[in-house]
Design a protein around this motif. Structure first.
Motif, PDB file in Angstrom:
ATOM      1  N   LEU A  59      38.152  36.212  23.486  1.00 15.37           N
ATOM      2  CA  LEU A  59      38.117  37.586  24.006  1.00 15.37           C
ATOM      3  C   LEU A  59      39.508  38.042  24.403  1.00 15.37           C
ATOM      4  CD1 LEU A  59      35.057  37.112  26.376  1.00 15.37           C
ATOM      5  CD2 LEU A  59      35.038  37.990  24.032  1.00 15.37           C
ATOM      6  N   ARG A  60      39.760  39.345  24.315  1.00 13.26           N
ATOM      7  CA  ARG A  60      41.057  39.918  24.671  1.00 13.26           C
ATOM      8  C   ARG A  60      40.870  40.973  25.760  1.00 13.26           C
ATOM      9  NH1 ARG A  60      41.788  35.984  22.273  1.00 13.26           N
ATOM     10  NH2 ARG A  60      42.936  35.654  20.345  1.00 13.26           N
ATOM     11  N   TYR A  61      41.806  41.009  26.708  1.00 14.30           N
ATOM     12  CA  TYR A  61      41.768  42.067  27.715  1.00 14.30           C
ATOM     13  C   TYR A  61      41.856  43.416  27.010  1.00 14.30           C
ATOM     14  CZ  TYR A  61      42.583  38.550  31.326  1.00 14.30           C
ATOM     15  OH  TYR A  61      42.475  37.458  32.167  1.00 14.30           O
ATOM     16  N   THR A  62      41.206  44.405  27.556  1.00 12.74           N
ATOM     17  CA  THR A  62      41.140  45.735  26.968  1.00 12.74           C
ATOM     18  C   THR A  62      42.529  46.272  26.624  1.00 12.74           C
ATOM     19  OG1 THR A  62      39.158  46.158  28.271  1.00 12.74           O
ATOM     20  CG2 THR A  62      40.263  48.076  27.319  1.00 12.74           C
ATOM     21  N   GLY A  63      42.686  46.666  25.363  1.00 14.57           N
ATOM     22  CA  GLY A  63      43.924  47.271  24.906  1.00 14.57           C
ATOM     23  C   GLY A  63      45.090  46.310  24.734  1.00 14.57           C
ATOM     24  N   THR A  64      44.826  44.996  24.737  1.00 15.23           N
ATOM     25  CA  THR A  64      45.903  44.015  24.592  1.00 15.23           C
ATOM     26  C   THR A  64      45.527  42.967  23.550  1.00 15.23           C
ATOM     27  OG1 THR A  64      45.166  42.286  26.129  1.00 15.23           O
ATOM     28  CG2 THR A  64      46.267  44.207  27.102  1.00 15.23           C
ATOM     29  N   SER A  65      46.466  42.102  23.249  1.00 16.21           N
ATOM     30  CA  SER A  65      46.182  40.937  22.408  1.00 16.21           C
ATOM     31  C   SER A  65      46.146  39.673  23.264  1.00 16.21           C
ATOM     32  CB  SER A  65      47.253  40.803  21.318  1.00 16.21           C
ATOM     33  OG  SER A  65      48.518  40.622  21.921  1.00 16.21           O
ATOM     34  N   ILE A  66      46.062  39.831  24.570  1.00 18.50           N
ATOM     35  CA  ILE A  66      46.095  38.717  25.512  1.00 18.50           C
ATOM     36  C   ILE A  66      44.689  38.170  25.729  1.00 18.50           C
ATOM     37  CG2 ILE A  66      46.667  38.044  27.878  1.00 18.50           C
ATOM     38  CD1 ILE A  66      48.693  40.392  27.847  1.00 18.50           C
ATOM     39  N   PRO A  67      44.480  36.869  25.449  1.00 17.07           N
ATOM     40  CA  PRO A  67      43.156  36.282  25.658  1.00 17.07           C
ATOM     41  C   PRO A  67      42.840  36.086  27.139  1.00 17.07           C
ATOM     42  CG  PRO A  67      44.687  34.606  24.925  1.00 17.07           C
ATOM     43  CD  PRO A  67      45.429  35.911  24.901  1.00 17.07           C
TER      44      PRO A  67
END
Length: 147
Positions: A59-67
């Motif tokens: 899963l990624r934080y909303t609007g990011t590529s950060i898991p």
């Protein structure tokens, strides 16, 4: 002519936007949803959903590529969480697939800092939960209740 204060404020806002800083003025977590945050006190990057999730690494934080989980102790891993479901507790697990040490967030409950949570279960008794958790399940209780 702009005042020095106005100029400094504009530079700070522009720098925060350019660097992709996680905003603190985020929308409230919606009713019946769970919201996970990268920082304590419900700050930083946000992920919102209403389903159990077996692997936060996907899963990624909303609007990011950060898991939400990128390996134990990674700085942007989930550090706080809201359970806005009025009828269901949420079990939060150390491992993916709802396994391992765990704790439970009460329905309509909040854990503002995973560093304050002690895990129960298997061989990780007493571990601090900050930046290590990896899955959550609605309608299940596991370990100590928080929130």
């Amino acid at each position: 002519m702009k005042t020095a204060t106005a100029v400094v404020a504009a530079v700070v806002v522009a720098a925060g936007t350019a660097l992709g800083t996680a905003g603190t003025a985020q929308a409230t977590c919606r009713a019946q949803y769970a919201c996970m945050y990268s920082n304590s006190n419900l700050g930083g990057y946000k992920f919102e959903n209403f389903n159990s999730q077996a692997n936060w690494g996907s899963l990624r934080y909303t609007g990011t590529s950060i898991p939400l989980w990128a390996g134990d102790g990674t700085y942007n891993n989930v550090s706080s969480m809201e359970n806005m479901d009025t009828n269901s507790p949420i079990a939060v697990y150390y491992n993916s697939q709802y396994r391992g040490s765990c704790f439970t967030i009460r329905s309509s409950g909040t854990v503002r800092n995973f560093a304050d949570v002690r895990l129960s279960g298997d061989t990780h008794d007493g571990w601090v939960a900050n930046d290590v958790m990896n899955s959550h399940h609605f309608n299940i209780a596991c370990g100590t209740y928080y929130g």
